[in-house]
Write a protein that holds these residues in place. Structure first.
Motif, PDB file in Angstrom:
ATOM      1  N   THR A 249       1.129  -1.221   0.103  1.00  0.00           N
ATOM      2  CA  THR A 249      -0.075  -0.042   0.375  1.00  0.00           C
ATOM      3  C   THR A 249       1.165   1.316   0.584  1.00  0.00           C
ATOM      4  O   THR A 249       2.086   1.555   0.451  1.00  0.00           O
ATOM      5  CB  THR A 249      -0.688   0.267   1.816  1.00  0.00           C
ATOM      6  OG1 THR A 249      -1.772  -0.828   1.236  1.00  0.00           O
ATOM      7  CG2 THR A 249      -0.913   1.652   1.951  1.00  0.00           C
TER       8      THR A 249
ATOM      9  N   GLN B 113       0.063   0.825   8.459  1.00  0.00           N
ATOM     10  CA  GLN B 113       1.073   0.659   8.252  1.00  0.00           C
ATOM     11  C   GLN B 113       1.140   0.346   6.636  1.00  0.00           C
ATOM     12  O   GLN B 113       1.788  -0.062   5.904  1.00  0.00           O
ATOM     13  CB  GLN B 113       0.844  -1.071   8.324  1.00  0.00           C
ATOM     14  CG  GLN B 113       0.602  -1.537   9.929  1.00  0.00           C
ATOM     15  CD  GLN B 113       1.220  -2.142  11.016  1.00  0.00           C
ATOM     16  OE1 GLN B 113       2.011  -1.812  11.724  1.00  0.00           O
ATOM     17  NE2 GLN B 113       0.871  -3.660   9.992  1.00  0.00           N
ATOM     18  N   VAL B 114       0.997   2.041   5.879  1.00  0.00           N
ATOM     19  CA  VAL B 114       1.623   1.983   4.438  1.00  0.00           C
ATOM     20  C   VAL B 114       3.433   1.238   4.378  1.00  0.00           C
ATOM     21  O   VAL B 114       3.913   1.970   4.754  1.00  0.00           O
ATOM     22  CB  VAL B 114       1.140   3.229   3.917  1.00  0.00           C
ATOM     23  CG1 VAL B 114      -0.160   3.969   4.449  1.00  0.00           C
ATOM     24  CG2 VAL B 114       1.901   4.554   4.335  1.00  0.00           C
ATOM     25  N   ASP B 115       3.111   1.175   3.148  1.00  0.00           N
ATOM     26  CA  ASP B 115       4.467   0.881   2.694  1.00  0.00           C
ATOM     27  C   ASP B 115       5.563   2.546   2.658  1.00  0.00           C
ATOM     28  O   ASP B 115       6.913   1.494   2.359  1.00  0.00           O
ATOM     29  CB  ASP B 115       4.829  -0.391   1.915  1.00  0.00           C
ATOM     30  CG  ASP B 115       4.206  -1.333   2.397  1.00  0.00           C
ATOM     31  OD1 ASP B 115       3.925  -1.447   3.095  1.00  0.00           O
ATOM     32  OD2 ASP B 115       3.856  -2.314   1.005  1.00  0.00           O
TER      33      ASP B 115
END
Lengths: 362, 362
Positions: free
Chosen positions: A67, A122-124
DNA sequence: CTGAAAGCGCTAACAA
DNA sequence: TTGTTAGCGCTTTCAG
């Protein structure tokens, strides 16, 4: 959301293997040896049950969510947004990632809020985008995060930037005019956008002017004048009228965007001057307007799509080392200028330039 | 992404309470009694540690992620997208939700893929959007999902739709012309958009025409003509020229969008006719063009922002019962028409109409 | 090559 | 009013 989804345990049970084995084959991991037969059974079971991994659970365990969050100051008003998102979407999709969009409206508080919200999910990684090319301050929460800056840059940051190659665009604009045979009577309308509100001008204007002046100098000539003004239709109209009223008879106008060109057209028409026979016009932006105007307008586009695409590519594939990526701006040749007979098209060869780490633009 | 985040267990430990207690106060749940003192301790601990909940973990446990996915056929090209996203973003943000964007390019396979991807990420709901108002087929995977349709509708679906109120927009367009004193010589350019490619016309055209004709009839008069054609500048130009060549002298033009109006302006200008003294022009879309043209153009906007906002509101706040929500289209009065002296402004009172469940539009 | 078991961070029965 | 415990669905040591 609906009824119970089939889980990996279901697949493992049906395949007669342990969750571990199922996990390994479903995650396509070849670092642990699984018997061909077990693998086959797992795959079939997954297929039959219509298994889909729960990315939330996987994310909790591995803290990768596939994401990325795109945070920009304004996403709506300008044409900019659409194609940028489009490019970002394509690049993300090609890598099995999905895109969050958020808008700060230029408010640092909502910005911080938004960034936190994305971090909570928790986006990358982040794409930090500005609608008009400029220097910005990277929000604190993004400092030690995977982030690439789109259409903007920040001093002293370990983040890559993706920017339009405005200098070469300026060169290309001048090349079109020169190739049309005009070495004299070349005027710029819009200039660096030096106005009361922006006394220093804007970056795009500065860079384009640099390119234009370099190309003219290289051809052994120079501009006959630069009208510094805002970049709206009324400004183009007024400035061209002023030029004509002063008795100047320009041969070529380089307008800093299509709206300025539109105003210039109106003034030229009022004065009974024909485009391109009397005056040739070259423009920037390549908006819809450029195709609608009569005669249609030769214009140099902001590479919106490529900016968005490249930003995501750099984020997902790029190394750690911060870089400035300059994206070429394509020239669309239309009917607002003539090419000198014999020379088929203006020499227009945009190039991508890259800068090493450490030097921020400009 | 960076170093270890502080977890709820950390907060509980520091506050000297159990995870349960911490969970209750941090989730703001008042259905279980917590002592004021414990609550205070937890809040302070969370504050001091800079605690932020891990929404991935919470999502795994509760299967709510405070996330909505907006899936549309095309997001980029048209101006449409920007403001729609803007509205959706504002509504989502106000409810502490975050927005995924995805684009199907009209391909059912990528559509299915995208929907699955969103489902894998446990989104709470979907906005299914189309760029041009029309009937669509809802993808199978969305059938038993929380979804609202934006700018489109599907037969036999338990999903709400949010649509622009084109019929009333048509009425408003006619009202402007009537209020300017024109009961004769009113022509429509663009019509239902009946062309070889769209022999039935397009929905927006049909609805607008219905509104226009109703309003004219209500005023005891009727249109003098409707030119059915595509909605590009060249079409407006050609059709108005054709009208004039046939010896017709229109008093008012209702153009189906601003681009058509732009073409009409060009034709009128060629013929030496003045807007608004000789001919009044009313348009749809209220794009940037409307403000740029001279004289500036009275135009009726698609309520992009409100469409996006309402869709998310209906998704997140609305009931289960499917409804069709019609969003009013605002009229921006400019200089392309005159009001009859004495009457200050045309009577323009857009209204929102709603339809009950069961009836699909139109 | 495969399985048992622990645990990511959080919530929710159930007990105390 | 609070704590204990189990478990959401997945990955990943660590034994077998």
């Amino acid at each position: 959301m609906s009824r119970r989804r089939v889980t990996m345990a279901d697949v493992a049970r049906r395949a007669g293997v342990s969750p571990t084995t199922a996990s390994f084959v479903l995650a396509d991991r070849r670092d642990m040896r699984i018997s061909g037969e077990a693998e086959e059974r797992v795959r079939r079971a997954a297929q039959e049950l219509g298994y889909r991994p729960n990315l939330t659970a996987r994310g909790l365990r591995t803290s990768v969510t596939r994401t990325v969050a795109m945070i920009s100051d304004t996403i709506a008003t300008t044409q900019f947004a659409g194609e940028v998102i489009h490019g970002a979407l394509d690049a993300a999709g090609a890598r099995d990632h999905v895109l969050f969009i958020a808008e700060t409206k230029g408010d640092p508080d909502v910005e911080a809020q938004l960034v936190e919200g994305m971090l909570d999910r928790q986006v990358d990684g982040f794409i930090y985008a500005a609608m008009s090319t400029r220097e910005v301050r990277l929000p604190a929460a993004l400092q030690d995060t995977r982030v690439v800056m789109l259409n903007c840059w920040a001093q002293g940051t370990r983040a890559s930037s993706v920017l339009p190659d405005e200098v070469n665009a300026g060169r290309d604009a001048a090349s079109v005019v020169l190739a049309a045979g005009h070495r004299q009577g070349v005027h710029v309308i819009g200039g660096r956008h030096i106005t009361p509100a922006t006394p220093e001008g804007v970056w795009a204007g500065q860079e384009r002017m640099r390119g234009i002046e370099e190309a003219m100098a290289q051809a052994g000539t120079r501009l006959d004048g630069v009208a510094e003004c805002d970049w709206q239709p009324a400004d183009g109209h007024r400035e061209v009228l002023r030029l004509l009223d002063a008795g100047t008879r320009p041969h070529a106008l380089i307008c800093l965007n299509d709206r300025v060109s539109m105003g210039a057209y109106q003034a030229l028409q009022q004065a009974g001057l024909n485009v391109p026979d009397d005056v040739c016009v070259v423009s920037f932006d390549d908006s819809d307007l450029a195709a609608w105007l009569r005669p249609s307008l030769t214009s140099i586009a902001l590479p919106h799509y490529d900016l968005g695409r490249t930003a995501v590519e750099v984020l997902l594939d790029g190394g750690i080392a911060p870089r400035v990526h300059r994206i070429p701006m394509p020239v669309t040749l239309r009917s607002s200028h003539r090419t000198t007979s014999g020379s088929p098209r203006p020499t227009v060869t945009p190039t991508t330039t890259r800068q090493g780490p450490g030097e921020g633009p400009p």
